[in-house]
Design a protein around this motif. Structure first.
Motif, PDB file in Angstrom:
ATOM      1  N   ILE A   1       5.777   3.013  39.559  1.00 25.92           N
ATOM      2  CA  ILE A   1       5.284   2.593  40.872  1.00 25.92           C
ATOM      3  C   ILE A   1       6.453   2.376  41.823  1.00 25.92           C
ATOM      4  O   ILE A   1       6.402   2.731  42.996  1.00 25.92           O
TER       5      ILE A   1
ATOM      6  N   PRO B   1       8.268   6.471  42.735  1.00 19.33           N
ATOM      7  CA  PRO B   1       7.320   7.577  42.558  1.00 19.33           C
ATOM      8  C   PRO B   1       7.965   8.959  42.692  1.00 19.33           C
ATOM      9  O   PRO B   1       7.506   9.916  42.066  1.00 19.33           O
ATOM     10  N   ALA B   2       9.035   9.046  43.472  1.00 19.32           N
ATOM     11  CA  ALA B   2       9.677  10.357  43.651  1.00 19.32           C
ATOM     12  C   ALA B   2      10.268  10.861  42.338  1.00 19.32           C
ATOM     13  O   ALA B   2      10.093  12.026  41.963  1.00 19.32           O
TER      14      ALA B   2
ATOM     15  N   ALA C   1       7.522  11.829  40.037  1.00 21.45           N
ATOM     16  CA  ALA C   1       6.964  13.143  40.392  1.00 21.45           C
ATOM     17  C   ALA C   1       7.813  14.251  39.767  1.00 21.45           C
ATOM     18  O   ALA C   1       7.278  15.272  39.307  1.00 21.45           O
ATOM     19  N   GLY C   2       9.126  14.037  39.746  1.00 21.96           N
ATOM     20  CA  GLY C   2      10.009  15.014  39.101  1.00 21.96           C
ATOM     21  C   GLY C   2       9.723  15.143  37.615  1.00 21.96           C
ATOM     22  O   GLY C   2       9.740  16.241  37.053  1.00 21.96           O
TER      23      GLY C   2
ATOM     24  N   PHE D   1       6.471  17.042  37.226  1.00 25.15           N
ATOM     25  CA  PHE D   1       6.732  18.472  37.461  1.00 25.15           C
ATOM     26  C   PHE D   1       7.391  19.114  36.246  1.00 25.15           C
ATOM     27  O   PHE D   1       7.063  20.234  35.849  1.00 25.15           O
TER      28      PHE D   1
ATOM     29  N   ASP E   1       1.135  22.510  41.742  1.00 29.11           N
ATOM     30  CA  ASP E   1       1.931  21.771  42.726  1.00 29.11           C
ATOM     31  C   ASP E   1       1.127  20.709  43.470  1.00 29.11           C
ATOM     32  O   ASP E   1       1.595  19.596  43.686  1.00 29.11           O
ATOM     33  N   MET E   2      -0.106  21.085  43.838  1.00 29.68           N
ATOM     34  CA  MET E   2      -0.878  20.197  44.709  1.00 29.68           C
ATOM     35  C   MET E   2      -1.274  18.885  44.017  1.00 29.68           C
ATOM     36  O   MET E   2      -1.645  17.923  44.688  1.00 29.68           O
TER      37      MET E   2
ATOM     38  N   ASN F   1       2.279  15.270  43.072  1.00 25.28           N
ATOM     39  CA  ASN F   1       2.586  14.023  43.789  1.00 25.28           C
ATOM     40  C   ASN F   1       1.440  13.021  43.693  1.00 25.28           C
ATOM     41  O   ASN F   1       1.669  11.815  43.560  1.00 25.28           O
ATOM     42  N   ILE F   2       0.210  13.529  43.739  1.00 32.33           N
ATOM     43  CA  ILE F   2      -0.945  12.619  43.661  1.00 32.33           C
ATOM     44  C   ILE F   2      -0.980  11.933  42.297  1.00 32.33           C
ATOM     45  O   ILE F   2      -1.204  10.721  42.197  1.00 32.33           O
TER      46      ILE F   2
ATOM     47  N   ALA G   1       1.610  11.445  40.410  1.00 32.84           N
ATOM     48  CA  ALA G   1       2.755  10.528  40.367  1.00 32.84           C
ATOM     49  C   ALA G   1       2.473   9.237  41.120  1.00 32.84           C
ATOM     50  O   ALA G   1       2.997   8.179  40.776  1.00 32.84           O
ATOM     51  N   ILE G   2       1.633   9.314  42.143  1.00 35.56           N
ATOM     52  CA  ILE G   2       1.305   8.120  42.931  1.00 35.56           C
ATOM     53  C   ILE G   2       0.231   7.275  42.241  1.00 35.56           C
ATOM     54  O   ILE G   2       0.326   6.049  42.205  1.00 35.56           O
ATOM     55  N   VAL G   3      -0.771   7.939  41.673  1.00 34.26           N
ATOM     56  CA  VAL G   3      -1.945   7.206  41.168  1.00 34.26           C
ATOM     57  C   VAL G   3      -1.824   6.806  39.690  1.00 34.26           C
ATOM     58  O   VAL G   3      -2.221   5.700  39.312  1.00 34.26           O
TER      59      VAL G   3
ATOM     60  N   TRP H   1      -0.526   3.363  38.684  1.00 34.32           N
ATOM     61  CA  TRP H   1      -1.462   2.290  39.021  1.00 34.32           C
ATOM     62  C   TRP H   1      -2.597   2.224  38.000  1.00 34.32           C
ATOM     63  O   TRP H   1      -3.061   1.133  37.653  1.00 34.32           O
ATOM     64  N   ILE H   2      -3.045   3.399  37.534  1.00 34.80           N
ATOM     65  CA  ILE H   2      -4.074   3.391  36.479  1.00 34.80           C
ATOM     66  C   ILE H   2      -3.529   2.663  35.249  1.00 34.80           C
ATOM     67  O   ILE H   2      -4.212   1.832  34.649  1.00 34.80           O
TER      68      ILE H   2
END
Lengths: 179, 151
Positions: free
Chosen positions: B34, B37-38, B41-42, B45, B52-53, B56-57, B59-61, B64-65
């Motif tokens: 948290i 996140p960047a 995300a790596g 990936f 790709d789409m 990031n989502i 990595a963000i969510v 938190w789950i």
């Protein structure tokens, strides 16, 4: 049925909190990135310097660079860039000073691993920079591109003596806290 | 066959201990992601499993789950759904680890941090299998409704 409802509720809360927190961050992450157009992961690792295969080959031929293999000892033993020393990222705390002790800080060090998504070479070069090796650079997808260019390698069987030389000492070497 | 009071107490205490361990693990795993996140995300990936789409989502969510599920398990909120989701998440993580280990990817696990010092290998898989065995015990206990208090 009740469990499924609860799962969806948890996911909804997580999406809400995740997106909300991301929006509040000063360095919020965009929802969509074209990662595949950036296989080296430069969106994250853009502060890490890399070296092209042509430049690495030129430095190798002129004997101007030290090569460090960031892969595991087993993978290294199966074959590596000719003359490269093994400094596996997973054992760096135990082995780093054994390997780099004889390399002057002003020398060029080229780190490599294998695969376009392998960042061990980036981590290793960055780690070396923090130790004062300012000319450390990463050769991304190094083992593959080195072979594609038919450059000199050491194969299995030729490396045992070299590996033993680099593994017989133990020294403390803390990792930097940030990349 | 009726269980003795001693057996029931044992399972009650064991399930509470397991809840705290599992909950702590997910909270401990989620917080660093948290905060960065960047980098996470790596890591997502590097697994080369998602388009790709979605990277990031996720990595963000996903962190938190993990934190919410970890917290809910400790507190005991929505236990059937929480424990089921915990098991599904672990199965997904193990599948991703096995798949990438089998195809020889030399990547960071990203399991408990976004740092690179936890490269995936057989020990990371076994570790997650150990967690899964505990969470399956809890799943069994919750759905039998004998040893775990729902709230």
């Amino acid at each position: 049925m009740k469990a499924l409802f609860q799962i969806f509720a948890i996911l909804f809360i997580a999406v809400f909190l995740g997106l909300g927190y991301n929006q509040l961050r000063s360095d919020s992450l965009p929802m969509v990135c074209t990662w595949s157009d950036d296989p080296n992961g430069d969106q994250i690792y853009n502060n890490m310097s890399t070296i092209s295969i042509d430049e690495a080959a030129r430095l190798f031929k002129n004997n101007k660079a030290f090569f460090l293999d960031a892969r595991s000892p087993d993978t290294y033993a199966r074959g590596h860039i000719k003359g490269a020393l093994n400094l596996p990222w997973e054992n760096i705390e135990d082995q780093c000073f054994n390997v780099i002790d004889n390399i002057p800080p002003d020398k060029i060090i080229i780190t490599y691993c294998d695969g376009v998504t392998c960042h061990l070479c980036n981590f290793l070069s960055d780690f070396l920079k923090e130790l004062g090796y300012k000319h450390a650079r990463a050769l991304v997808n190094g083992w593959t591109v080195w072979n594609q260019h038919n450059l000199p390698v050491d194969c299995a069987g030729e490396t045992a003596e070299n590996s033993m030389k680099t593994n017989h000492k133990v020294a403390n070497c803390s990792k930097p806290k940030s990349r | 066959m009726l269980k003795t009071e001693k057996q029931i107490n044992f399972h009650l205490i064991l399930s509470i201990v397991v809840r705290f361990i599992l909950g702590g693990i997910f909270i401990y795993a989620g917080i660093p992601k948290i905060l960065d996140p960047a980098s996470f995300a790596g890591v997502v990936f590097s697994y080369q499993l998602l388009p790709d789409m979605l990277i990031n989502i996720v990595a963000i969510v996903l962190p938190w789950i993990e934190v919410i599920v970890g917290g809910f398990i400790i507190i005991g909120i929505w236990m059937p759904g929480t424990v089921l989701l915990y098991n599904l998440l672990l199965l997904s993580f193990i599948s991703a680890l096995v798949f990438n280990t089998a195809r020889g990817l030399d990547i960071s696990c990203g399991c408990f941090s976004t740092e690179s010092d936890d490269v995936i290998n057989i020990s990371t898989i076994l570790r997650d299998v150990g967690f899964l065995s505990m969470s399956m015990y809890l799943l069994f206990a919750v759905f039998r409704k004998k040893t775990v208090q729902n709230r």
